[in-house]
Enzyme design. Structure first.
Site, PDB file in Angstrom:
ATOM      1  N   HIS A 285      98.271  44.441  83.355  1.00 48.37           N
ATOM      2  CA  HIS A 285      98.287  45.325  81.852  1.00 48.37           C
ATOM      3  C   HIS A 285      97.686  46.669  81.806  1.00 48.37           C
ATOM      4  CE1 HIS A 285      96.601  45.968  78.365  1.00 48.37           C
ATOM      5  NE2 HIS A 285      95.824  47.465  78.838  1.00 48.37           N
ATOM      6  N   ASP A 287      98.048  50.634  80.084  1.00 45.41           N
ATOM      7  CA  ASP A 287      97.274  51.835  79.005  1.00 45.41           C
ATOM      8  C   ASP A 287      98.412  52.210  79.103  1.00 45.41           C
ATOM      9  OD1 ASP A 287      95.025  49.098  77.696  1.00 45.41           O
ATOM     10  OD2 ASP A 287      94.300  50.333  79.030  1.00 45.41           O
ATOM     11  N   ASP A 397      94.413  42.872  75.184  1.00 45.46           N
ATOM     12  CA  ASP A 397      93.655  44.012  75.187  1.00 45.46           C
ATOM     13  C   ASP A 397      93.041  45.776  73.420  1.00 45.46           C
ATOM     14  OD1 ASP A 397      91.009  45.681  75.857  1.00 45.46           O
ATOM     15  OD2 ASP A 397      92.703  46.921  77.184  1.00 45.46           O
ATOM     16  N   HIS A 602      96.936  50.710  71.372  1.00 46.57           N
ATOM     17  CA  HIS A 602      95.146  50.461  70.879  1.00 46.57           C
ATOM     18  C   HIS A 602      94.242  51.202  70.897  1.00 46.57           C
ATOM     19  CE1 HIS A 602      96.425  47.828  74.812  1.00 46.57           C
ATOM     20  NE2 HIS A 602      95.037  48.657  75.098  1.00 46.57           N
TER      21      HIS A 602
END
Length: 1030
Positions: A285, A287, A397, A602
């Site tokens: 993952h 970001d 997430d 997000h």
């Protein structure tokens, strides 16, 4: 290292000396009195990276070593490799410091491998507190990050005599850690002066057999600890580990095979057929921006995915799942060689694109249309670059999940969803890990939360056991997902993680572990889905509620740019239909949409990012505005070309209902004058000129009265507003009913009125010594709501600014607008599920209603709201200090409005009013003669149906095809007619990806299409246009 106590007459290793391996093996087989904790700690010390490394097994992981020759250069830029290697490098050495934060230090590493290392595995050992990327022969080959447990690069798995001994590598070191550069803590604002250090750079021989034993012993310790002292299998694991320690002499590699045989025997003892199956999937993952800027994410992708490519080469059964088309597009652009390797492994089935979206967006704040575009842009990218679309939505997430996501997913070809974020709930534990999720319209998708409650597993026994014991759907399904690899800041899986998981593939006492893919996981879950439960409605995260409000300028930019792109597409579509010369700006719109979708990541639109990210995002919003407005003007010019009429302004309505509103029209001197204008649905009207006759006011003009006590009353015959001398709202009356919904809500008060069209009052409030608020309260003729135009100069710390309206209304539920619809949430605190939603999110309106009366609170750029009891509250500004100490500081402008109404909010037109507030009429200059008549392109017969989107179809062969998207907004079953004046040749239904429904042909009757909707259903149409005359 202490050994367990032994029976009388037995000989411990310390007294054996170095003679005879046979005696040690015989001793290991002799009966011992085993003390569990003492034995456990003995094995722990044998593999410890901290204790006894001079004589334990860990200390033998690397053998002989030699130095390398280093040179470096430092730059504030993120240079491409080709440019970086042309720079002037200066001599460098281990221990050198470099920086500051966000700079880059490039190292040239010149190495010579000793001849005596032939036949051995050779590594470059590298440690720094920055993130590093190794370049070899002009290509990125591996990331090196201490925090990601990647501190060596394999130069050769077995050095051959024919291999070159001299080699030059480049190592690109970013001056930031895996999770940014927070000052004092991870989520603190970055330390701009932080310096970084190179602590190790050398060549070394790597002992793969030692590594293998270390993995075995660590897992045996994990089994012993995880199963506990009450488990027979726990003692078997510990006994095996102790035997291995007895047999294995770290200084004598010839003892390793016997120890390895003991481990293999243990892990080869299989469990039964009923074992729970864990599907282990490599994952990383990343970001797209958070504690680091967007540009650093590009390099994080290269570091992480080049490492994953190496692992896929070395482990043909390893499958790596990767989301976010934007990140792949960055890699394609800046690391084309790496992108080609990813495509190669995608063909092999090892690299699996997932998610289907442009980025892993926020699940609450983006509009319904923006969510559709996430999938439209993402799925089209995956199809183009990897040959197929994604079948799983992947959003592990984000800060909650809208109740409309199941319908949007299904409309984009996806019926499977993976996340885990609800494991972060602050109050209530979510009751399922595998279940069906039913959305607002009744659409259902299969959802899986990996029961380990993480997307960054490392393959430990503890995690494997937690996946089984924590599973809340035992008995309903016997399969679970397991995402392994360092995440958030990237990093991804390591070979050690893979080695652990392979050992645990089928071991008695543990669940079965298989290296798997998302498709294999969900296929297994679907086979066992008969007993699964169903969750209806939103998946609300009971945490991070401040993300609905923080960084108000980002929220405002998001709402405004959604509106701009909507309007550009509507006008461009109409111009395409009416002008043979007009070229639809498809490429420009795709670029602008992708900027908006990027900002909806997000950790960006939510405001949970650092200042650098917020600044970049604001620049992207400005790009959308600066490029979108000329596109509006160009479309308007093409729209009215050839229409006779005087020069002047064109008043355009981009919403699907007729509007009569007060509009400020520009005057030649630069001032503005007010006019009452009526514009048909999705169409235009000529602007009134100063000499044209103004129509008679259809309703009572606005009166402004100032009383002797200093209070002010605004009255337009629909609502009456009373403000006290300080500007406090003391009364709001719906004139037709006499109801006063507001009990009470502060400075010099001033009043004004303009020709009976608009009444207003101004006041100033000093909030604190550092912050002030000024407000204009505006009431227009014929308008059912009163607007509060607000300006705030905000300079606070750890404060929250809200506006609250206590109402004379009693209801256990309040209604909140969400994407393509609305939902109810409780106004009470009966249960923990109720009071955990003390602050919730909404889009353009919230409403509190009784049977025949209600009060709506509208806004033009806010998302945080709540209704507790009878108090409607809108969150305006926050003042957090991490990770951005400047968040929300400065000047803000925004508008909210109050709308009292009779009957339900549906009957009263609250939904239309909120749209009107957010999509103002456009007054655009006509370059030539402006039309002198009104014109409407589309209208809908039912107020329950909203025509949300008009755009050109994406497919290149559909240049004269429009896509229309409509949704049912009231929560009702409805039949309606879509009227059009455009030259439609053919009409058919399609999905959200604009793929035709083979059974969806629609017949056109008198320029009308009949459509049927169920509650909150979204429908898309393809309209093939006839060519307009030249």
């Amino acid at each position: 290292m202490p050994e367990p106590l032994v029976p009388s007459g037995a000989t411990s290793r310390q007294h054996q000396g170095s003679s005879g391996e046979g005696r040690r093996i015989a001793m290991a087989a002799a009966p011992f009195l085993k003390h569990w904790r003492t034995t456990f700690e003995r094995v722990e010390k044998f593999v410890s990276p901290i204790y006894f490394t001079d004589c334990n097994l860990r200390g033998r992981l690397f053998g002989d070593s030699c130095s390398v020759t280093l040179s470096s250069f430092l730059t504030p830029e993120r240079l491409p490799y080709e440019k970086a290697v042309q720079q002037n490098f200066s001599p460098a050495q281990v221990g050198d410091s470099f920086g500051p934060t966000w700079w880059t230090c490039w190292f040239r590493v010149e190495l010579v491998i000793p001849e005596v290392w032939v036949g051995q595995e050779v590594h470059l050992c590298w440690e720094s507190d920055g993130e590093s990327l190794v370049w070899r022969d002009g290509e990125p080959v591996q990331g090196l990050t201490k925090e990601g447990e990647k501190t060596s690069y394999v130069l050769s798995e077995r050095l051959r005599a024919s291999d070159p001994r001299s080699l030059t590598l480049y190592v690109e070191v970013a001056c930031n850690g895996l999770l940014g550069a927070g000052k004092g803590s991870m989520i603190a604002a970055p330390d701009p002066e932080k310096m970084f250090q190179l602590s190790q750079a050398k060549l070394a021989v790597f002992h793969r057999d030692v590594h293998s034993l270390l993995v075995d012993l660590e897992l045996l310790l994990g089994v012993a600890k995880g199963l506990g002292e009450d488990s027979q299998r726990s003692f078997q694991a510990l006994h095996t580990a102790n035997q291995m320690v007895n047999i294995c002499d770290p200084a004598q590699p010839e003892t390793y095979p016997a120890a390895k045989a003991l481990a293999s025997k243990f892990f080869g003892q299989h469990g039964g057929e009923s074992q729970h199956t864990i599907h282990a999937m490599g994952h990383c993952h990343i970001d797209t921006a958070w504690l680091w800027p967007f540009k650093e994410t590009v390099r994080k992708c290269a570091r992480s995915w080049s490492t994953a490519v190496t692992l896929m080469e070395q482990n043909t059964d390893f499958i790596f799942a990767c989301s976010q088309a934007q990140q792949l597009e960055w890699v394609k652009s800046q690391y084309p060689g790496l992108h080609a390797r990813l495509q190669e492994f995608a063909c092999r089935g090892q690299f699996v694109p997932v998610g289907g979206t442009w980025v892993e967006m926020d699940g609450n704040l983006p509009s319904g249309e923006a969510m559709v575009r996430q999938f439209l842009q993402g799925q089209n990218f995956f199809l183009q670059e990897f040959g197929k679309m994604c079948s799983e939505f992947w959003l592990p997430d984000t800060f909650g999940y809208s109740a409309q996501l199941p319908q949007i997913m299904q409309g984009c070809g996806i019926k499977r969803f993976l996340t885990q974020k609800l494991s972060w709930n602050l109050v209530n534990s979510f009751p399922h890990h595998t279940f069906f999720w039913e959305g607002l319209d009744g659409s259902r998708v299969l959802v899986h939360f990996p029961p380990g409650d993480s997307y960054g597993m490392q393959g430990s026994v503890e995690e494997v056991l937690k996946t089984v014991t924590n599973n809340r759907d035992k008995g309903r399904t016997n399969h679970s997902g397991f995402l392994f690899g360092f995440g958030d800041g990237g990093g991804g899986p390591t070979q050690t993680m893979l080695d652990r998981l392979k050992r645990l593939s089928n071991t008695d006492g543990l669940p079965r572990v298989q290296l798997s893919s998302p498709g294999q996981l969900f296929t297994a879950l679907e086979r066992d889905s008969g007993q699964l439960c169903t969750w209806v409605g939103e998946l609300f995260l009971e945490l991070h509620n401040g993300t609905y409000t923080t960084h108000a300028q980002l929220k405002k930019g998001n709402r405004e740019c959604e509106q701009i792109l909507h309007d550009v597409e509507v006008l461009s579509s109409l111009a395409l239909a009416r002008s043979a010369q007009f070229l639809y700006p498809a490429a420009q719109l795709q670029h602008l949409w992708r900027l908006l979708l990027l900002n909806q990541f997000h950790d960006v639109v939510t405001g949970s990012c650092i200042q650098l990210v917020a600044e970049d995002a604001m620049n992207y919003y400005e790009d959308i505005r600066s490029h979108g407005n000329p596109l509006l003007s160009a479309a308007a010019a093409a729209l009215c070309a050839g229409e006779p009429g005087p020069k002047g302004l064109l008043i355009i309505n981009t919403l699907p209902w007729k509007r009569t509103e007060v509009l400020a029209l520009p005057k030649p001197c630069g001032a503005h004058s007010l006019a009452l204008v009526t514009v048909p649905s999705i169409g235009y009207a000529p602007a009134p000129t100063p000499t044209s006759l103004q129509p008679l006011l259809p309703q009572q003009p606005v009166f402004v009265m100032q009383e002797t006590d200093g209070s002010v009353t605004l009255d337009n015959g629909i609502i009456r507003v009373r403000l006290d001398p300080t500007g406090c709202l003391t009364s709001l009356v719906l004139v037709a009913s006499g109801r006063k919904p507001v009990l009470g809500q502060a400075g010099t008060l001033a009043v004004g009125t303009e020709g009976g069209l608009r009444g207003s009052a101004w006041f100033l409030l000093q909030i604190s010594p550092n912050s002030r608020l000024s407000q204009e309260v505006v009431l227009d003729v014929g308008c059912p709501y009163v607007r509060f135009h607000t300006e705030v100069h905000w300079h606070e710390a750890h404060k929250f600014l809200k506006v609250e309206f206590p109402a004379r209304i009693r209801s256990p539920q309040a209604t909140y607008e969400i994407q393509f619809g609305h939902l109810q949430r409780p106004t009470h605190n009966n249960t923990s599920w109720d009071w955990a939603r003390y602050e919730v999110w909404a889009h353009r309106w919230i409403d509190l209603s009784e049977c025949d009366f209600g009060l709506a609170l509208l806004n033009n750029c806010k998302y945080g709201a709540s209704v507790r009891g009878n108090v409607l509250s809108l969150s305006l500004l926050r003042a957090p200090k991490a990770p951005d100490a400047t968040a929300d500081m400065g000047r803000h402008e925004f508008t909210y409005a109050l709308m009292p109404h009779k009957g339900s909010f549906q009957e009263a037109g609250v939904i239309h009013a909120a749209y009107n507030l957010n999509f103002p009429l456009l007054a655009l200059p006509a370059p030539g003669p402006a039309p002198d008549t009104t014109w409407s392109a589309f209208s809908v017969s039912s107020p329950a149906v909203v025509l949300e989107t008009i755009k050109q179809a994406e497919r290149c062969h559909q240049h004269r095809t429009l896509v229309l998207r409509l949704y049912e907004a009231h929560g009702s079953h409805v039949d309606c007619w879509l009227h059009t004046s455009l030259p439609v040749q053919e009409a058919t239904l399609c999905d959200l990806l604009e793929q035709r429904d083979p059974t969806g042909h629609l017949s056109l009757q008198d320029n009308r299409l009949k459509l049927t909707f169920s509650p909150f259903q979204v429908r898309s149409l393809l309209l093939v246009l006839q060519s307009p005359p030249n």
